[in-house]
Design an enzyme around this catalytic site. Structure first.
Site, mmCIF file in Angstrom:
data_model
loop_
_atom_site.group_PDB
_atom_site.id
_atom_site.type_symbol
_atom_site.label_atom_id
_atom_site.label_comp_id
_atom_site.label_asym_id
_atom_site.label_seq_id
_atom_site.Cartn_x
_atom_site.Cartn_y
_atom_site.Cartn_z
ATOM 1 N N GLY A 11 2.088 -16.476 4.376
ATOM 2 C CA GLY A 11 1.430 -15.163 4.305
ATOM 3 C C GLY A 11 0.338 -15.177 3.261
ATOM 4 C CB VAL A 14 -4.846 -9.611 -1.615
ATOM 5 C CG1 VAL A 14 -5.194 -9.559 -3.078
ATOM 6 C CG2 VAL A 14 -6.045 -9.224 -0.773
ATOM 7 C CB THR A 36 -5.512 -16.000 10.871
ATOM 8 O OG1 THR A 36 -5.330 -15.557 9.534
ATOM 9 C CG2 THR A 36 -5.098 -14.902 11.816
ATOM 10 C CE LYS A 79 1.820 -3.142 8.242
ATOM 11 N NZ LYS A 79 2.799 -2.199 7.910
ATOM 12 C CB ALA A 80 7.917 -4.530 4.324
ATOM 13 C CB SER A 132 5.489 -5.108 -9.706
ATOM 14 O OG SER A 132 4.550 -4.133 -10.123
ATOM 15 C CE LYS A 187 6.959 -3.519 -6.871
ATOM 16 N NZ LYS A 187 6.216 -3.369 -5.704
ATOM 17 C CG HIS A 190 8.053 -1.063 -10.378
ATOM 18 N ND1 HIS A 190 6.950 -0.908 -9.567
ATOM 19 C CD2 HIS A 190 7.574 -1.541 -11.550
ATOM 20 C CE1 HIS A 190 5.852 -1.264 -10.214
ATOM 21 N NE2 HIS A 190 6.214 -1.662 -11.425
ATOM 22 C CG ASN A 191 6.572 0.324 -5.748
ATOM 23 O OD1 ASN A 191 6.554 -0.429 -6.717
ATOM 24 N ND2 ASN A 191 6.087 -0.020 -4.577
ATOM 25 C CD GLU A 194 2.956 1.661 -8.414
ATOM 26 O OE1 GLU A 194 3.478 0.560 -8.688
ATOM 27 O OE2 GLU A 194 2.352 1.862 -7.338
HETATM 28 C C1 6PG Z 1 3.046 -3.094 -7.467
HETATM 29 C C2 6PG Z 1 2.640 -1.941 -6.597
HETATM 30 C C3 6PG Z 1 2.383 -2.412 -5.204
HETATM 31 C C4 6PG Z 1 1.596 -1.402 -4.380
HETATM 32 C C5 6PG Z 1 2.359 -0.164 -4.054
HETATM 33 C C6 6PG Z 1 1.437 0.983 -3.788
HETATM 34 O O1 6PG Z 1 4.103 -2.963 -8.053
HETATM 35 O O2 6PG Z 1 2.314 -4.064 -7.547
HETATM 36 O O3 6PG Z 1 3.631 -0.988 -6.596
HETATM 37 O O4 6PG Z 1 3.597 -2.791 -4.671
HETATM 38 O O5 6PG Z 1 0.437 -1.083 -5.062
HETATM 39 O O6 6PG Z 1 3.092 -0.430 -2.909
HETATM 40 O O7 6PG Z 1 2.165 1.941 -3.166
HETATM 41 P P1 6PG Z 1 1.531 3.118 -2.361
HETATM 42 O O8 6PG Z 1 0.517 2.539 -1.405
HETATM 43 O O9 6PG Z 1 2.701 3.737 -1.693
HETATM 44 O O10 6PG Z 1 0.864 3.996 -3.378
#
Ligand code: 6PG
Length: 485
Positions: A11, A14, A36, A79-80, A132, A187, A190-191, A194
Protein backbone atom coordinates in the site's frame (compact mmCIF):
# COMPACT_ATOMS: atom_id res chain seq x y z
CA UNK A 1 18.32 -7.50 -4.78
CA UNK A 2 20.32 -10.40 -3.28
CA UNK A 3 19.46 -11.42 0.28
CA UNK A 4 15.83 -11.43 1.39
CA UNK A 5 14.55 -8.19 2.87
CA UNK A 6 13.73 -7.88 6.55
CA UNK A 7 10.12 -6.71 6.18
CA UNK A 8 7.43 -5.95 3.59
CA UNK A 9 4.91 -3.16 3.15
CA UNK A 10 1.83 -3.18 0.95
CA UNK A 11 0.00 0.00 0.00
CA UNK A 12 2.05 2.90 -1.28
CA UNK A 13 -0.22 5.83 -0.57
CA UNK A 14 1.24 8.84 1.21
CA UNK A 15 1.50 6.99 4.55
CA UNK A 16 2.82 3.74 3.07
CA UNK A 17 5.51 5.37 0.96
CA UNK A 18 6.79 7.51 3.82
CA UNK A 19 6.70 4.69 6.34
CA UNK A 20 8.62 2.40 3.96
CA UNK A 21 11.34 5.04 3.56
CA UNK A 22 11.50 5.53 7.32
CA UNK A 23 11.99 1.77 7.87
CA UNK A 24 14.65 1.54 5.15
CA UNK A 25 16.47 4.57 6.54
CA UNK A 26 16.71 2.88 9.94
CA UNK A 27 18.68 0.09 8.31
CA UNK A 28 15.97 -2.49 7.53
CA UNK A 29 15.82 -3.50 3.85
CA UNK A 30 12.17 -3.45 2.82
CA UNK A 31 10.09 -4.93 -0.01
CA UNK A 32 7.18 -2.79 -1.16
CA UNK A 33 4.07 -3.75 -3.11
CA UNK A 34 1.19 -1.82 -4.61
CA UNK A 35 -1.61 -2.69 -7.03
CA UNK A 36 -0.66 0.17 -9.34
CA UNK A 37 2.89 0.03 -10.72
CA UNK A 38 3.65 3.77 -11.09
CA UNK A 39 3.51 4.21 -7.32
CA UNK A 40 6.06 1.42 -6.87
CA UNK A 41 8.46 3.07 -9.31
CA UNK A 42 7.98 6.47 -7.66
CA UNK A 43 8.72 5.04 -4.22
CA UNK A 44 11.84 3.21 -5.38
CA UNK A 45 13.02 6.35 -7.20
CA UNK A 46 12.45 8.46 -4.10
CA UNK A 47 14.35 5.93 -1.98
CA UNK A 48 17.28 6.30 -4.37
CA UNK A 49 17.14 10.10 -4.20
CA UNK A 50 16.98 10.10 -0.41
CA UNK A 51 20.27 8.26 -0.03
CA UNK A 52 20.03 4.95 -1.83
CA UNK A 53 17.72 3.54 0.81
CA UNK A 54 17.20 -0.26 0.57
CA UNK A 55 13.64 -0.25 -0.85
CA UNK A 56 12.74 -2.96 -3.38
CA UNK A 57 9.57 -2.70 -5.43
CA UNK A 58 7.30 -5.56 -6.56
CA UNK A 59 4.14 -5.56 -8.63
CA UNK A 60 3.71 -9.31 -8.39
CA UNK A 61 2.28 -10.38 -5.01
CA UNK A 62 4.01 -13.75 -4.99
CA UNK A 63 7.45 -12.28 -5.76
CA UNK A 64 6.81 -9.63 -3.12
CA UNK A 65 6.02 -12.16 -0.38
CA UNK A 66 8.88 -14.49 -1.35
CA UNK A 67 11.39 -11.62 -1.23
CA UNK A 68 10.95 -11.21 2.54
CA UNK A 69 12.94 -13.17 5.12
CA UNK A 70 10.99 -15.68 7.26
CA UNK A 71 9.12 -15.36 9.52
CA UNK A 72 7.71 -12.63 7.30
CA UNK A 73 6.24 -9.39 8.57
CA UNK A 74 4.06 -7.50 6.12
CA UNK A 75 2.69 -4.08 7.02
CA UNK A 76 -0.52 -3.01 5.29
CA UNK A 77 -1.13 0.69 4.87
CA UNK A 78 -4.28 0.77 2.83
CA UNK A 79 -7.80 2.10 3.18
CA UNK A 80 -9.59 0.41 6.07
CA UNK A 81 -12.41 -2.04 5.38
CA UNK A 82 -12.77 -4.27 2.34
CA UNK A 83 -9.53 -3.16 0.58
CA UNK A 84 -7.69 -4.68 3.57
CA UNK A 85 -9.62 -7.95 3.22
CA UNK A 86 -8.84 -7.99 -0.49
CA UNK A 87 -5.11 -7.45 0.06
CA UNK A 88 -4.96 -10.08 2.80
CA UNK A 89 -6.62 -12.52 0.42
CA UNK A 90 -4.09 -11.73 -2.30
CA UNK A 91 -1.01 -11.98 -0.09
CA UNK A 92 -1.88 -14.68 2.45
CA UNK A 93 -1.95 -17.45 -0.18
CA UNK A 94 1.82 -17.03 -0.56
CA UNK A 95 2.54 -16.64 3.14
CA UNK A 96 3.66 -19.44 5.47
CA UNK A 97 2.89 -20.54 9.01
CA UNK A 98 4.60 -18.22 11.50
CA UNK A 99 4.39 -15.16 9.22
CA UNK A 100 2.60 -12.04 10.40
CA UNK A 101 0.38 -9.32 8.94
CA UNK A 102 0.41 -5.87 10.55
CA UNK A 103 -2.48 -3.62 9.57
CA UNK A 104 -1.45 0.01 10.11
CA UNK A 105 -4.72 1.61 8.95
CA UNK A 106 -7.45 3.32 10.96
CA UNK A 107 -9.39 0.08 11.16
CA UNK A 108 -12.48 -0.74 13.19
CA UNK A 109 -11.16 -2.93 16.01
CA UNK A 110 -13.66 -5.73 15.45
CA UNK A 111 -12.46 -6.16 11.86
CA UNK A 112 -8.97 -6.72 13.23
CA UNK A 113 -10.28 -9.34 15.66
CA UNK A 114 -12.13 -11.13 12.85
CA UNK A 115 -9.02 -11.13 10.64
CA UNK A 116 -6.88 -12.31 13.54
CA UNK A 117 -9.17 -15.34 13.88
CA UNK A 118 -9.19 -15.99 10.13
CA UNK A 119 -5.41 -15.75 9.88
CA UNK A 120 -4.92 -17.96 12.94
CA UNK A 121 -6.49 -20.79 10.91
CA UNK A 122 -3.61 -20.43 8.44
CA UNK A 123 -1.03 -20.16 11.23
CA UNK A 124 -0.44 -16.50 10.37
CA UNK A 125 -0.35 -14.04 13.26
CA UNK A 126 -1.93 -10.62 13.13
CA UNK A 127 -1.34 -7.18 14.59
CA UNK A 128 -3.67 -4.18 14.31
CA UNK A 129 -1.37 -1.20 14.69
CA UNK A 130 -2.56 2.37 15.10
CA UNK A 131 -0.19 4.73 13.27
CA UNK A 132 -0.42 8.42 13.99
CA UNK A 133 1.48 11.41 12.73
CA UNK A 134 0.40 11.92 9.15
CA UNK A 135 2.89 12.12 6.31
CA UNK A 136 5.71 13.69 8.30
CA UNK A 137 5.25 11.30 11.21
CA UNK A 138 5.33 8.28 8.92
CA UNK A 139 8.59 9.48 7.39
CA UNK A 140 10.40 10.80 10.47
CA UNK A 141 8.83 8.87 13.34
CA UNK A 142 5.16 8.21 14.09
CA UNK A 143 3.47 7.11 17.29
CA UNK A 144 2.71 3.40 16.95
CA UNK A 145 -0.04 1.51 18.79
CA UNK A 146 0.32 -2.20 17.98
CA UNK A 147 -2.16 -4.68 19.41
CA UNK A 148 -2.77 -8.39 18.80
CA UNK A 149 -0.31 -11.26 19.05
CA UNK A 150 2.25 -10.45 21.79
CA UNK A 151 4.63 -13.04 20.39
CA UNK A 152 4.54 -11.51 16.90
CA UNK A 153 5.10 -8.09 18.43
CA UNK A 154 8.26 -9.31 20.16
CA UNK A 155 9.67 -10.47 16.81
CA UNK A 156 9.16 -7.12 15.11
CA UNK A 157 9.81 -4.91 18.14
CA UNK A 158 13.40 -4.05 17.13
CA UNK A 159 12.12 -2.42 13.93
CA UNK A 160 9.20 -0.61 15.57
CA UNK A 161 11.39 0.78 18.37
CA UNK A 162 13.69 2.32 15.77
CA UNK A 163 11.10 3.74 13.37
CA UNK A 164 8.83 5.27 16.02
CA UNK A 165 9.21 8.87 17.17
CA UNK A 166 11.92 9.19 19.81
CA UNK A 167 11.19 11.37 22.81
CA UNK A 168 14.16 12.26 25.03
CA UNK A 169 13.88 10.77 28.51
CA UNK A 170 10.73 8.84 27.71
CA UNK A 171 11.81 6.61 24.84
CA UNK A 172 10.37 5.49 21.51
CA UNK A 173 6.66 6.18 20.98
CA UNK A 174 5.64 2.55 20.70
CA UNK A 175 4.56 -0.07 23.18
CA UNK A 176 2.70 -3.35 22.96
CA UNK A 177 -0.85 -2.14 23.62
CA UNK A 178 -2.64 -5.40 24.33
CA UNK A 179 -4.53 -8.30 22.78
CA UNK A 180 -7.02 -8.38 19.92
CA UNK A 181 -8.09 -5.09 18.42
CA UNK A 182 -6.79 -2.99 21.33
CA UNK A 183 -4.23 -1.16 19.15
CA UNK A 184 -6.94 0.00 16.76
CA UNK A 185 -9.23 0.89 19.65
CA UNK A 186 -6.59 3.06 21.31
CA UNK A 187 -5.86 4.76 17.96
CA UNK A 188 -9.60 5.37 17.53
CA UNK A 189 -9.76 7.12 20.91
CA UNK A 190 -6.61 9.07 20.00
CA UNK A 191 -8.55 10.37 17.00
CA UNK A 192 -11.59 11.19 19.15
CA UNK A 193 -9.32 13.21 21.42
CA UNK A 194 -7.80 14.79 18.30
CA UNK A 195 -11.31 15.93 17.25
CA UNK A 196 -11.82 17.39 20.76
CA UNK A 197 -8.50 19.24 20.74
CA UNK A 198 -9.17 20.70 17.30
CA UNK A 199 -12.67 21.84 18.29
CA UNK A 200 -11.44 23.49 21.50
CA UNK A 201 -8.73 25.32 19.58
CA UNK A 202 -11.29 26.43 16.98
CA UNK A 203 -13.51 27.79 19.75
CA UNK A 204 -10.60 29.70 21.30
CA UNK A 205 -9.99 31.19 17.83
CA UNK A 206 -13.66 32.08 17.45
CA UNK A 207 -13.88 33.87 20.80
CA UNK A 208 -10.61 35.74 20.25
CA UNK A 209 -11.55 36.70 16.71
CA UNK A 210 -15.27 37.44 17.09
CA UNK A 211 -15.35 38.97 20.59
CA UNK A 212 -11.74 40.07 21.03
CA UNK A 213 -11.44 41.26 17.41
CA UNK A 214 -7.92 39.87 17.16
CA UNK A 215 -6.36 39.99 13.70
CA UNK A 216 -4.65 36.98 12.14
CA UNK A 217 -1.28 38.52 13.00
CA UNK A 218 -2.34 38.88 16.63
CA UNK A 219 -3.74 35.36 16.68
CA UNK A 220 -0.47 34.03 15.36
CA UNK A 221 1.42 35.81 18.14
CA UNK A 222 -0.98 34.47 20.77
CA UNK A 223 -0.60 30.88 19.57
CA UNK A 224 3.17 31.19 19.36
CA UNK A 225 3.14 32.39 22.95
CA UNK A 226 0.75 29.66 24.08
CA UNK A 227 3.04 27.12 22.49
CA UNK A 228 5.73 28.02 25.00
CA UNK A 229 3.70 27.00 28.03
CA UNK A 230 1.27 24.38 29.29
CA UNK A 231 -0.50 24.21 25.90
CA UNK A 232 2.68 23.36 23.99
CA UNK A 233 1.59 20.87 21.36
CA UNK A 234 1.65 20.04 17.67
CA UNK A 235 -1.90 21.30 17.11
CA UNK A 236 -1.25 24.68 18.81
CA UNK A 237 1.97 25.01 16.81
CA UNK A 238 0.38 24.35 13.41
CA UNK A 239 -2.59 26.58 14.28
CA UNK A 240 -0.19 29.47 14.90
CA UNK A 241 1.47 28.77 11.57
CA UNK A 242 -1.87 28.64 9.74
CA UNK A 243 -2.67 32.23 10.85
CA UNK A 244 0.48 33.45 9.14
CA UNK A 245 -0.15 31.92 5.70
CA UNK A 246 -1.17 34.44 3.01
CA UNK A 247 -3.63 33.54 0.27
CA UNK A 248 -1.72 32.71 -2.88
CA UNK A 249 -4.85 33.17 -5.03
CA UNK A 250 -5.90 36.57 -3.79
CA UNK A 251 -5.56 39.09 -1.01
CA UNK A 252 -5.46 38.43 2.69
CA UNK A 253 -4.94 35.26 4.64
CA UNK A 254 -5.69 31.78 3.41
CA UNK A 255 -7.50 30.71 6.60
CA UNK A 256 -10.19 33.31 5.88
CA UNK A 257 -10.82 31.79 2.45
CA UNK A 258 -11.22 28.20 3.64
CA UNK A 259 -14.87 27.11 3.54
CA UNK A 260 -16.20 26.52 7.06
CA UNK A 261 -17.16 22.88 6.53
CA UNK A 262 -15.18 20.15 8.36
CA UNK A 263 -14.85 16.76 6.76
CA UNK A 264 -14.17 13.48 8.52
CA UNK A 265 -13.40 9.86 7.92
CA UNK A 266 -15.24 8.38 10.87
CA UNK A 267 -12.92 7.46 13.74
CA UNK A 268 -14.28 10.32 15.89
CA UNK A 269 -17.79 9.05 15.28
CA UNK A 270 -16.78 5.55 16.36
CA UNK A 271 -15.30 7.03 19.53
CA UNK A 272 -18.60 8.66 20.44
CA UNK A 273 -20.55 5.51 19.56
CA UNK A 274 -18.25 3.42 21.74
CA UNK A 275 -18.54 5.90 24.59
CA UNK A 276 -22.34 5.58 24.42
CA UNK A 277 -22.14 1.77 24.26
CA UNK A 278 -19.97 1.72 27.38
CA UNK A 279 -21.96 4.40 29.26
CA UNK A 280 -18.99 6.73 29.37
CA UNK A 281 -19.82 10.43 29.26
CA UNK A 282 -17.68 12.03 26.56
CA UNK A 283 -19.41 15.37 25.90
CA UNK A 284 -16.32 17.26 24.76
CA UNK A 285 -15.57 14.69 22.08
CA UNK A 286 -19.28 14.37 21.21
CA UNK A 287 -19.64 18.13 20.81
CA UNK A 288 -16.66 18.19 18.47
CA UNK A 289 -18.43 15.59 16.34
CA UNK A 290 -21.74 17.48 16.43
CA UNK A 291 -19.89 20.63 15.42
CA UNK A 292 -18.54 18.84 12.35
CA UNK A 293 -22.07 17.66 11.48
CA UNK A 294 -23.45 21.20 11.84
CA UNK A 295 -20.56 22.72 9.94
CA UNK A 296 -21.60 20.55 7.00
CA UNK A 297 -25.01 22.28 6.82
CA UNK A 298 -23.54 25.39 5.25
CA UNK A 299 -26.56 26.28 3.11
CA UNK A 300 -28.99 25.78 6.00
CA UNK A 301 -26.77 27.89 8.26
CA UNK A 302 -26.69 30.71 5.75
CA UNK A 303 -30.48 30.70 5.73
CA UNK A 304 -30.75 30.42 9.54
CA UNK A 305 -28.28 33.26 9.97
CA UNK A 306 -30.61 35.44 7.95
CA UNK A 307 -33.53 34.57 10.24
CA UNK A 308 -31.81 34.59 13.63
CA UNK A 309 -28.92 37.02 13.56
CA UNK A 310 -30.92 39.40 15.66
CA UNK A 311 -29.87 42.93 16.32
CA UNK A 312 -29.51 42.20 20.04
CA UNK A 313 -26.68 39.71 19.58
CA UNK A 314 -24.95 41.99 17.15
CA UNK A 315 -25.31 44.74 19.74
CA UNK A 316 -23.65 42.63 22.42
CA UNK A 317 -20.70 42.12 20.16
CA UNK A 318 -20.50 45.75 19.11
CA UNK A 319 -20.83 47.17 22.61
CA UNK A 320 -18.44 44.75 24.22
CA UNK A 321 -15.37 46.53 25.45
CA UNK A 322 -12.74 43.89 25.82
CA UNK A 323 -9.43 43.93 27.50
CA UNK A 324 -7.58 41.89 24.88
CA UNK A 325 -4.77 40.86 27.17
CA UNK A 326 -7.12 39.58 29.82
CA UNK A 327 -9.30 37.85 27.25
CA UNK A 328 -6.29 36.01 25.81
CA UNK A 329 -5.30 34.86 29.29
CA UNK A 330 -8.84 33.73 30.10
CA UNK A 331 -9.20 31.84 26.83
CA UNK A 332 -5.89 30.10 27.38
CA UNK A 333 -7.05 28.92 30.78
CA UNK A 334 -10.48 27.88 29.48
CA UNK A 335 -8.84 25.90 26.70
CA UNK A 336 -6.51 24.13 29.09
CA UNK A 337 -9.23 23.27 31.62
CA UNK A 338 -11.50 21.97 28.83
CA UNK A 339 -8.63 19.89 27.50
CA UNK A 340 -8.24 18.19 30.86
CA UNK A 341 -11.93 17.21 30.71
CA UNK A 342 -11.58 15.91 27.16
CA UNK A 343 -8.60 13.70 27.99
CA UNK A 344 -10.33 12.49 31.16
CA UNK A 345 -13.20 11.32 28.93
CA UNK A 346 -10.91 9.61 26.41
CA UNK A 347 -8.88 7.85 29.09
CA UNK A 348 -12.04 6.71 30.88
CA UNK A 349 -13.30 5.26 27.62
CA UNK A 350 -10.07 3.31 27.09
CA UNK A 351 -10.25 1.99 30.61
CA UNK A 352 -13.92 0.95 30.30
CA UNK A 353 -13.17 -0.97 27.08
CA UNK A 354 -10.11 -2.55 28.65
CA UNK A 355 -12.23 -3.86 31.50
CA UNK A 356 -14.95 -5.11 29.14
CA UNK A 357 -12.46 -6.94 26.93
CA UNK A 358 -9.94 -7.95 29.63
CA UNK A 359 -7.17 -6.11 27.70
CA UNK A 360 -5.37 -4.85 30.79
CA UNK A 361 -4.38 -1.60 29.07
CA UNK A 362 -1.87 0.67 30.79
CA UNK A 363 -3.15 4.23 30.63
CA UNK A 364 0.16 5.80 31.71
CA UNK A 365 2.04 3.91 29.03
CA UNK A 366 -0.50 4.96 26.39
CA UNK A 367 -0.05 8.61 27.42
CA UNK A 368 3.71 8.10 27.12
CA UNK A 369 3.59 6.90 23.51
CA UNK A 370 1.37 9.87 22.59
CA UNK A 371 4.06 12.29 23.74
CA UNK A 372 5.75 12.29 20.34
CA UNK A 373 5.01 11.53 16.72
CA UNK A 374 1.22 11.69 16.83
CA UNK A 375 -1.24 14.47 16.08
CA UNK A 376 -2.17 15.03 19.74
CA UNK A 377 1.46 15.12 20.92
CA UNK A 378 1.80 17.64 23.68
CA UNK A 379 3.78 18.44 26.79
CA UNK A 380 0.49 17.88 28.62
CA UNK A 381 0.70 14.12 28.01
CA UNK A 382 3.68 13.87 30.27
CA UNK A 383 1.50 15.16 33.10
CA UNK A 384 -1.14 12.56 32.27
CA UNK A 385 1.46 9.82 32.32
CA UNK A 386 2.67 11.00 35.72
CA UNK A 387 -0.89 11.12 37.05
CA UNK A 388 -1.42 7.44 36.12
CA UNK A 389 2.04 6.55 37.43
CA UNK A 390 1.05 8.09 40.76
CA UNK A 391 -2.24 6.25 40.77
CA UNK A 392 -2.95 3.62 38.07
CA UNK A 393 -6.54 3.26 39.27
CA UNK A 394 -7.29 6.96 39.19
CA UNK A 395 -11.07 7.34 38.79
CA UNK A 396 -10.67 10.40 36.59
CA UNK A 397 -7.85 12.74 35.60
CA UNK A 398 -9.96 15.49 37.15
CA UNK A 399 -9.35 14.15 40.66
CA UNK A 400 -5.62 13.72 40.31
CA UNK A 401 -4.31 16.26 42.86
CA UNK A 402 -2.21 18.16 40.29
CA UNK A 403 -4.91 18.36 37.63
CA UNK A 404 -7.54 19.18 40.28
CA UNK A 405 -5.46 22.14 41.39
CA UNK A 406 -5.01 23.30 37.81
CA UNK A 407 -8.75 23.17 37.17
CA UNK A 408 -9.51 25.03 40.39
CA UNK A 409 -7.00 27.73 39.46
CA UNK A 410 -8.57 28.15 36.04
CA UNK A 411 -12.25 27.79 36.72
CA UNK A 412 -13.12 31.49 37.10
CA UNK A 413 -11.50 32.27 33.75
CA UNK A 414 -13.18 29.23 32.21
CA UNK A 415 -16.61 30.39 33.43
CA UNK A 416 -15.96 33.92 32.17
CA UNK A 417 -15.11 32.68 28.68
CA UNK A 418 -18.12 30.37 28.48
CA UNK A 419 -20.46 33.17 29.68
CA UNK A 420 -18.91 35.60 27.25
CA UNK A 421 -19.37 33.20 24.37
CA UNK A 422 -22.97 32.46 25.32
CA UNK A 423 -23.87 36.13 25.74
CA UNK A 424 -22.26 36.99 22.44
CA UNK A 425 -24.19 34.24 20.69
CA UNK A 426 -21.03 32.38 19.77
CA UNK A 427 -21.30 28.67 20.14
CA UNK A 428 -18.44 27.21 22.10
CA UNK A 429 -19.85 23.70 22.55
CA UNK A 430 -16.55 22.06 23.45
CA UNK A 431 -15.70 24.49 26.24
CA UNK A 432 -19.32 24.73 27.39
CA UNK A 433 -19.89 21.00 27.53
CA UNK A 434 -16.52 20.47 29.21
CA UNK A 435 -17.49 22.92 31.92
CA UNK A 436 -20.88 21.21 32.30
CA UNK A 437 -19.06 17.87 32.54
CA UNK A 438 -16.84 19.23 35.28
CA UNK A 439 -19.76 20.84 37.12
CA UNK A 440 -21.77 17.63 36.95
CA UNK A 441 -18.89 15.44 38.03
CA UNK A 442 -17.91 17.62 40.98
CA UNK A 443 -21.39 17.83 42.53
CA UNK A 444 -22.33 15.52 45.34
CA UNK A 445 -26.04 15.89 44.59
CA UNK A 446 -27.64 16.12 41.17
CA UNK A 447 -31.26 16.54 40.10
CA UNK A 448 -31.16 12.89 39.08
CA UNK A 449 -33.46 12.18 42.06
CA UNK A 450 -36.24 13.91 40.15
CA UNK A 451 -35.59 11.99 36.93
CA UNK A 452 -35.64 8.76 38.91
CA UNK A 453 -38.92 9.80 40.56
CA UNK A 454 -40.41 10.51 37.13
CA UNK A 455 -39.29 7.10 35.89
CA UNK A 456 -40.90 5.43 38.85
CA UNK A 457 -44.05 7.53 38.44
CA UNK A 458 -44.79 6.55 34.85
CA UNK A 459 -42.97 3.26 34.52
CA UNK A 460 -42.66 1.73 37.99
CA UNK A 461 -38.91 1.55 37.41
CA UNK A 462 -38.28 1.78 41.19
CA UNK A 463 -35.78 3.98 42.98
CA UNK A 464 -33.24 3.78 45.78
CA UNK A 465 -33.38 6.04 48.84
CA UNK A 466 -30.66 8.10 50.44
CA UNK A 467 -31.66 7.08 53.97
CA UNK A 468 -32.23 3.33 53.78
CA UNK A 469 -31.12 0.43 51.58
CA UNK A 470 -33.39 -1.38 49.13
CA UNK A 471 -35.44 -0.78 46.04
CA UNK A 472 -38.69 1.17 46.33
CA UNK A 473 -41.76 1.88 44.28
CA UNK A 474 -44.38 4.47 45.04
CA UNK A 475 -47.83 4.83 43.54
CA UNK A 476 -47.08 8.46 42.76
CA UNK A 477 -50.08 8.73 40.47
CA UNK A 478 -52.61 7.55 43.07
CA UNK A 479 -51.22 9.82 45.76
CA UNK A 480 -50.98 12.83 43.46
CA UNK A 481 -54.51 12.40 42.12
CA UNK A 482 -56.13 11.97 45.55
CA UNK A 483 -58.46 14.84 46.24
CA UNK A 484 -56.68 17.38 48.44
CA UNK A 485 -58.18 17.83 51.86
C1 6PG B 1 -3.29 10.64 12.76
C2 6PG B 1 -4.60 11.16 12.23
C3 6PG B 1 -4.95 10.46 10.95
C4 6PG B 1 -6.02 11.20 10.16
C5 6PG B 1 -7.37 11.17 10.80
C6 6PG B 1 -8.20 12.33 10.34
O1 6PG B 1 -3.32 10.22 13.90
O2 6PG B 1 -2.31 10.68 12.05
O3 6PG B 1 -5.59 10.97 13.16
O4 6PG B 1 -5.24 9.15 11.27
O5 6PG B 1 -5.61 12.50 9.96
O6 6PG B 1 -7.98 9.99 10.41
O7 6PG B 1 -9.48 12.04 10.67
P1 6PG B 1 -10.71 12.77 10.04
O8 6PG B 1 -10.55 12.75 8.54
O9 6PG B 1 -11.86 11.96 10.53
O10 6PG B 1 -10.67 14.17 10.57
Amino acid sequence: MGAPTRIGLAGLGVMGENFALNIAEKGFPISVYNITTPRIDETVERAKREGNLPVYGFSDPEAFVRSIQRPRFIILLIKAGSPVDQTIKTLSVFMDKGDCIIDGGNEWYENTERREREMAELGISYLGMGVSGGEEGARCGPSLMPGGSAEAYKNVEDILLKVAAQVPESGPCVTYIGEGGSGNFVKMVHNGIEYGDMQLIAEAYDVLKSVGKLSNEELQEVFLEWNKGELLSFLIEITGEIFGIKDDKGNGFLVDKVLDKTGMKGTGKWTVQQAADLSIAAPTIASSLDSRFLSGLKEERVEAARIFNSIEIGDVLEKQTVDKKRLVEDVRKALYASKICSYAQGMNLIRAKSIEKGWNLKLGEIARIWKGGCIIRAVFLDRIKKAYDRSPDLASLLVDPEFAKEVIDRQSAWRRVVCLAINAGISAPGMTSSLAYFDTYRRESLPANLVQAQRDYFGAHTYERIDMPGSFHTEWFKIAKQPRR
